[in-house]
Design an enzyme around this catalytic site. Structure first.
Site, PDB file in Angstrom:
ATOM      1  N   GLU A   1       8.542  18.816 -24.398  1.00  0.00           N
ATOM      2  CA  GLU A   1       7.530  19.215 -23.054  1.00  0.00           C
ATOM      3  C   GLU A   1       8.106  20.541 -22.765  1.00  0.00           C
ATOM      4  O   GLU A   1       7.375  21.463 -21.982  1.00  0.00           O
ATOM      5  CB  GLU A   1       7.699  18.288 -22.069  1.00  0.00           C
ATOM      6  CG  GLU A   1       7.228  17.003 -22.420  1.00  0.00           C
ATOM      7  CD  GLU A   1       5.770  17.144 -22.450  1.00  0.00           C
ATOM      8  OE1 GLU A   1       5.026  17.841 -22.017  1.00  0.00           O
ATOM      9  OE2 GLU A   1       5.078  15.694 -22.769  1.00  0.00           O
TER      10      GLU A   1
ATOM     11  N   HIS B   1       6.303   9.967 -27.689  1.00  0.00           N
ATOM     12  CA  HIS B   1       5.578  11.016 -27.056  1.00  0.00           C
ATOM     13  C   HIS B   1       5.793  12.308 -27.342  1.00  0.00           C
ATOM     14  O   HIS B   1       4.950  13.276 -27.873  1.00  0.00           O
ATOM     15  CB  HIS B   1       5.318  10.745 -25.505  1.00  0.00           C
ATOM     16  CG  HIS B   1       4.561  11.665 -24.722  1.00  0.00           C
ATOM     17  ND1 HIS B   1       3.044  11.536 -24.638  1.00  0.00           N
ATOM     18  CD2 HIS B   1       4.932  12.666 -23.778  1.00  0.00           C
ATOM     19  CE1 HIS B   1       2.578  12.210 -23.930  1.00  0.00           C
ATOM     20  NE2 HIS B   1       3.597  12.990 -23.381  1.00  0.00           N
TER      21      HIS B   1
ATOM     22  N   HIS C   1      -1.958  12.767 -27.599  1.00  0.00           N
ATOM     23  CA  HIS C   1      -2.155  11.191 -27.129  1.00  0.00           C
ATOM     24  C   HIS C   1      -2.736  10.614 -28.393  1.00  0.00           C
ATOM     25  O   HIS C   1      -2.504   9.584 -28.486  1.00  0.00           O
ATOM     26  CB  HIS C   1      -3.114  11.300 -25.938  1.00  0.00           C
ATOM     27  CG  HIS C   1      -2.172  11.397 -24.725  1.00  0.00           C
ATOM     28  ND1 HIS C   1      -2.651  12.117 -23.632  1.00  0.00           N
ATOM     29  CD2 HIS C   1      -1.200  11.150 -24.475  1.00  0.00           C
ATOM     30  CE1 HIS C   1      -2.165  12.230 -22.669  1.00  0.00           C
ATOM     31  NE2 HIS C   1      -0.820  11.604 -23.046  1.00  0.00           N
TER      32      HIS C   1
ATOM     33  N   LYS D   1       6.497  23.885 -13.804  1.00  0.00           N
ATOM     34  CA  LYS D   1       5.663  22.729 -13.446  1.00  0.00           C
ATOM     35  C   LYS D   1       5.318  22.754 -12.076  1.00  0.00           C
ATOM     36  O   LYS D   1       4.372  22.313 -11.596  1.00  0.00           O
ATOM     37  CB  LYS D   1       6.345  21.360 -14.009  1.00  0.00           C
ATOM     38  CG  LYS D   1       5.362  20.411 -14.002  1.00  0.00           C
ATOM     39  CD  LYS D   1       5.596  19.153 -14.750  1.00  0.00           C
ATOM     40  CE  LYS D   1       4.569  18.134 -14.643  1.00  0.00           C
ATOM     41  NZ  LYS D   1       4.647  16.766 -14.980  1.00  0.00           N
TER      42      LYS D   1
ATOM     43  N   ARG E   1       0.917  -1.292  -0.109  1.00  0.00           N
ATOM     44  CA  ARG E   1      -0.124  -0.071   0.044  1.00  0.00           C
ATOM     45  C   ARG E   1       0.717   1.251  -0.019  1.00  0.00           C
ATOM     46  O   ARG E   1       0.283   2.293   0.563  1.00  0.00           O
ATOM     47  CB  ARG E   1      -1.024   0.117   1.212  1.00  0.00           C
ATOM     48  CG  ARG E   1      -2.062  -1.077   1.247  1.00  0.00           C
ATOM     49  CD  ARG E   1      -3.235  -0.759   2.052  1.00  0.00           C
ATOM     50  NE  ARG E   1      -3.977  -1.939   2.261  1.00  0.00           N
ATOM     51  CZ  ARG E   1      -3.754  -2.989   3.271  1.00  0.00           C
ATOM     52  NH1 ARG E   1      -2.895  -2.634   4.075  1.00  0.00           N
ATOM     53  NH2 ARG E   1      -4.406  -3.961   3.150  1.00  0.00           N
TER      54      ARG E   1
ATOM     55  N   ASN F   1      -1.831  20.105 -20.026  1.00  0.00           N
ATOM     56  CA  ASN F   1      -2.137  19.311 -21.290  1.00  0.00           C
ATOM     57  C   ASN F   1      -2.156  19.722 -22.551  1.00  0.00           C
ATOM     58  O   ASN F   1      -2.819  19.192 -23.553  1.00  0.00           O
ATOM     59  CB  ASN F   1      -3.738  18.501 -20.870  1.00  0.00           C
ATOM     60  CG  ASN F   1      -3.644  17.596 -19.666  1.00  0.00           C
ATOM     61  OD1 ASN F   1      -2.814  17.030 -19.500  1.00  0.00           O
ATOM     62  ND2 ASN F   1      -4.807  17.618 -18.800  1.00  0.00           N
TER      63      ASN F   1
ATOM     64  N   GLU G   1      -5.302  17.847 -10.721  1.00  0.00           N
ATOM     65  CA  GLU G   1      -5.724  18.095 -12.150  1.00  0.00           C
ATOM     66  C   GLU G   1      -7.118  18.475 -11.968  1.00  0.00           C
ATOM     67  O   GLU G   1      -7.935  18.404 -12.933  1.00  0.00           O
ATOM     68  CB  GLU G   1      -5.267  17.011 -12.865  1.00  0.00           C
ATOM     69  CG  GLU G   1      -5.072  17.502 -14.572  1.00  0.00           C
ATOM     70  CD  GLU G   1      -4.568  16.434 -15.324  1.00  0.00           C
ATOM     71  OE1 GLU G   1      -3.569  15.603 -14.583  1.00  0.00           O
ATOM     72  OE2 GLU G   1      -4.707  16.228 -16.348  1.00  0.00           O
TER      73      GLU G   1
ATOM     74  N   HIS H   1      -1.735  17.729 -25.514  1.00  0.00           N
ATOM     75  CA  HIS H   1      -1.707  16.258 -25.306  1.00  0.00           C
ATOM     76  C   HIS H   1      -3.119  15.602 -25.960  1.00  0.00           C
ATOM     77  O   HIS H   1      -3.190  14.324 -25.676  1.00  0.00           O
ATOM     78  CB  HIS H   1      -1.590  16.175 -23.829  1.00  0.00           C
ATOM     79  CG  HIS H   1      -0.174  16.360 -23.517  1.00  0.00           C
ATOM     80  ND1 HIS H   1       0.635  17.465 -23.622  1.00  0.00           N
ATOM     81  CD2 HIS H   1       0.647  15.423 -22.730  1.00  0.00           C
ATOM     82  CE1 HIS H   1       1.749  17.267 -23.212  1.00  0.00           C
ATOM     83  NE2 HIS H   1       1.950  15.916 -22.890  1.00  0.00           N
TER      84      HIS H   1
ATOM     85  N   ARG I   1      -3.876  22.696 -13.217  1.00  0.00           N
ATOM     86  CA  ARG I   1      -2.783  21.680 -13.964  1.00  0.00           C
ATOM     87  C   ARG I   1      -3.212  21.252 -15.274  1.00  0.00           C
ATOM     88  O   ARG I   1      -2.374  20.676 -15.814  1.00  0.00           O
ATOM     89  CB  ARG I   1      -2.730  20.501 -12.888  1.00  0.00           C
ATOM     90  CG  ARG I   1      -1.641  19.571 -13.135  1.00  0.00           C
ATOM     91  CD  ARG I   1      -1.533  18.585 -12.053  1.00  0.00           C
ATOM     92  NE  ARG I   1      -0.688  17.513 -12.502  1.00  0.00           N
ATOM     93  CZ  ARG I   1       0.094  16.780 -11.720  1.00  0.00           C
ATOM     94  NH1 ARG I   1      -0.122  16.666 -10.437  1.00  0.00           N
ATOM     95  NH2 ARG I   1       0.908  15.965 -11.932  1.00  0.00           N
TER      96      ARG I   1
ATOM     97  N   LYS J   1       2.847  11.797 -10.643  1.00  0.00           N
ATOM     98  CA  LYS J   1       1.957  10.732 -11.528  1.00  0.00           C
ATOM     99  C   LYS J   1       2.782   9.714 -11.707  1.00  0.00           C
ATOM    100  O   LYS J   1       3.959   9.699 -12.134  1.00  0.00           O
ATOM    101  CB  LYS J   1       1.633  11.281 -12.840  1.00  0.00           C
ATOM    102  CG  LYS J   1       0.704  12.623 -12.671  1.00  0.00           C
ATOM    103  CD  LYS J   1       0.226  12.904 -14.165  1.00  0.00           C
ATOM    104  CE  LYS J   1      -1.029  13.976 -14.151  1.00  0.00           C
ATOM    105  NZ  LYS J   1      -1.280  14.475 -15.394  1.00  0.00           N
TER     106      LYS J   1
END
Lengths: 379, 379
Positions: free
Chosen positions: A196, A275, A263, A238, A132, A256, A248, A259, A252, A154
């Protein structure tokens, strides 16, 4: 915001990132890779360390980190997995988890993720779910991992339905970014991360955008000073956004930019496109979308196209791309609410158009038109 | 601590649990199962709900919850999995995750876990890792889930090396416990949960321990009033501990009384023994260990044995048990630090011996002797 520390002989910059469960620093400095044991001792004291790297980075840096830990009296074991995005799966996560359990890593252990974005995401998710959750230290060694992936907590893996659809927020205890590691990358790999960085400039800081354009050649050559400056500025930008909005829910979302389409383009290529390459194309197209809708300053898309070209990025495939595939993947985009994709639109280079929220739905026919035009090879 | 609310016509007790990321209530009341939609609307507003139940509970309660949601204008879909601990795996977690993705559940969705401890753990882990975390509402329908599993935010699955070794802390938005659901259980299933209630009394509240002993017959019969009182008191006690120490760094360890040996006994039985049965045996043996070490009041183990017998619990197997297996599993206990198992020891019924920390290592030979004695069938 950042603090210049003097730890040992070399300068170290420390950028704090605040999360709901505390704060962690991103340490940036040339030569830090050789000093991992002191940072582990300070930020993530543990009985045992599981150093996780892909099989390429293991020989470049992972083994050295384990050896340095041994010399410093820390108990560290190396765990490796096959290089590449294809390893970012639930299966590889299961294998690593079982290997750590078999090796006797327990609650008083910690994970040290040494490598690129795949390693950070995969090893981070192992740490997030191991008993956990045990601490993780992120040691990014690629441009994209230093500039982007290692800040924000993330973690996750890819599944059949799309990338990063399974994962957890699991902030690291510390991030150690050593820009001299960039020298062992190919220029093409550097470009993936610099996409990025260009995004950070495009959404938040016009002068950073210009600085990156001016330094394009040195950055593509892997120059340590130029890389350090870019990593530091991107991490600061960032960190500011992520500190304000960890989950997000709000600002935040600006990260994206590029993206939503990026994506989809990446997925429709069967992940043949990197990417960063896909995001660069996504930025160009989303800027075009914003111009079409009258929210983005005219000429923005063109400027993005020109500047990204210095990094070998942003050029749409000459033979077009899988139009239907992109639209299909748009429907399952993770950021969708109620099944409709959302877009972050620029006001101009350096600023997001924020009226009505940081992201928005746009008329489906406009998206389809932009994608269709891009999919048709130009004469 | 608890608050009596009047929502609609029936009385509802609300026990608050505070976590690092906010607070959630455990609602306890007879008949609440028929009122799930109003609680979803209030505590976990979402675009779509994924109701997850095992295939038995689905027909008892899961389908009814979905129907009630439909009538109330909420979009809910039922997802089921095969009943039993054997479903608490990474594989079943993957299957459910993919089913939710295929069904189009996204970030604005929420999971509703309707069932026993396995469902809460499994569906909770799906929610914890789905797009890096979506809300979960816990609707426990077994005694053990109401009394224990639904409070505290622990989610997870079993792996080859042991139970619950992979998972996440993912607090629910609300827990809805309806003691009238207990009537559809077998007495043996009720006993599994009442073992944890007895543990709460043994570690924290001597008068609750006595109350449980006095109400044993009614509790085993599934009497709603007696069950409501036990659920309420156990939830209050556990909520107090969990609020103080979410991540088990300190006082939360007391909840592991009976569990160090209990987990090992359960594992060594190949999970043929129920969790509650194994924990009851663990409590008896750990009390005996404490008496041997001079920290637990003499006679405690004997009293535990006598009182647990009213619930059909705590009696060591007549033909002995797998001595070597128990000692082997003790070595891999999740709570181990530095590879040595730790024990929570009672001072007396109602109080943990806390000098030197909430848990402690004990000499290996003492543990081995206690296990060996228990493993030998009495004449």
């Amino acid at each position: 915001m950042k603090r210049r520390l003097r730890l040992g002989q070399d300068a170290v910059w420390a950028v704090p990132v605040r999360t709901s469960v505390g704060s962690y620093p991103v340490l940036v400095g040339a030569g830090l890779l050789s000093r991992i044991p002191e940072f582990l001792r300070e930020y993530a004291p543990a009985h045992r360390y599981a150093v996780i790297s892909d099989d390429r980075v293991a020989s470049l840096y992972g083994e050295a980190v384990v050896d340095a830990c041994g010399s410093a009296g820390l108990d560290a074991t190396l765990f490796t997995f096959p290089r590449g995005e294809a390893s970012k799966t639930r299966k590889q996560w299961s294998i690593l988890t079982d290997e750590l359990l078999d090796a006797g890593i327990r609650r008083d252990g910690a994970v040290v993720a040494v490598g690129g974005g795949v390693t950070g995401d995969l090893a981070g998710f192992v740490a997030a779910t191991f008993l956990r959750g045990i601490p993780v230290v992120q040691v990014p060694t690629s441009t994209v991992a230093m500039i982007d992936a290692s800040v924000g907590g993330k973690t996750g893996v890819d599944v059949g339905a799309g990338k990063n659809l399974v994962g957890a927020y699991h902030p690291p205890r510390v991030v150690v970014a050593d820009p001299s590691a960039i020298q062992t990358l190919e220029a093409e790999e550097r470009a993936q991360g610099l996409a990025e960085a260009m995004k950070h400039g495009a959404i938040l800081d016009a002068s950073y955008f210009t600085d990156l354009c001016d330094a394009a050649e040195r950055l593509m050559d892997g120059d340590t000073d130029a890389t350090l400056a870019a990593v530091l500025r991107s991490v600061e930008l960032k960190a500011r956004v992520v500190t304000e909005d960890e989950r997000e829910a709000g600002v935040r979302q600006v990260l994206n930019f590029g993206h939503t389409l990026g994506h989809a383009i990446e997925a429709a290529s069967g992940y043949a496109l990197g990417h960063g390459s896909a995001v660069a194309m996504g930025m160009v197209l989303e800027a075009r979308l914003g111009e079409r809708l009258g929210v983005t300053e005219a000429g923005t898309s063109e400027r993005l196209t020109e500047e990204l070209a210095s990094f070998g990025l942003g050029t749409l495939p000459e033979n077009g791309f899988d139009h239907a595939g992109v639209l299909k993947y748009l429907g399952v985009d993770k950021k969708a609410r109620g099944g409709r994709p959302r877009f972050v639109l620029l006001r101009s280079i350096g600023a997001v158009h924020e009226e009505g929220g940081w992201s928005r739905e746009v008329p489906a026919e406009e998206v389809e038109r932009i994608v269709a035009e891009a999919a048709t090879p130009s004469e």
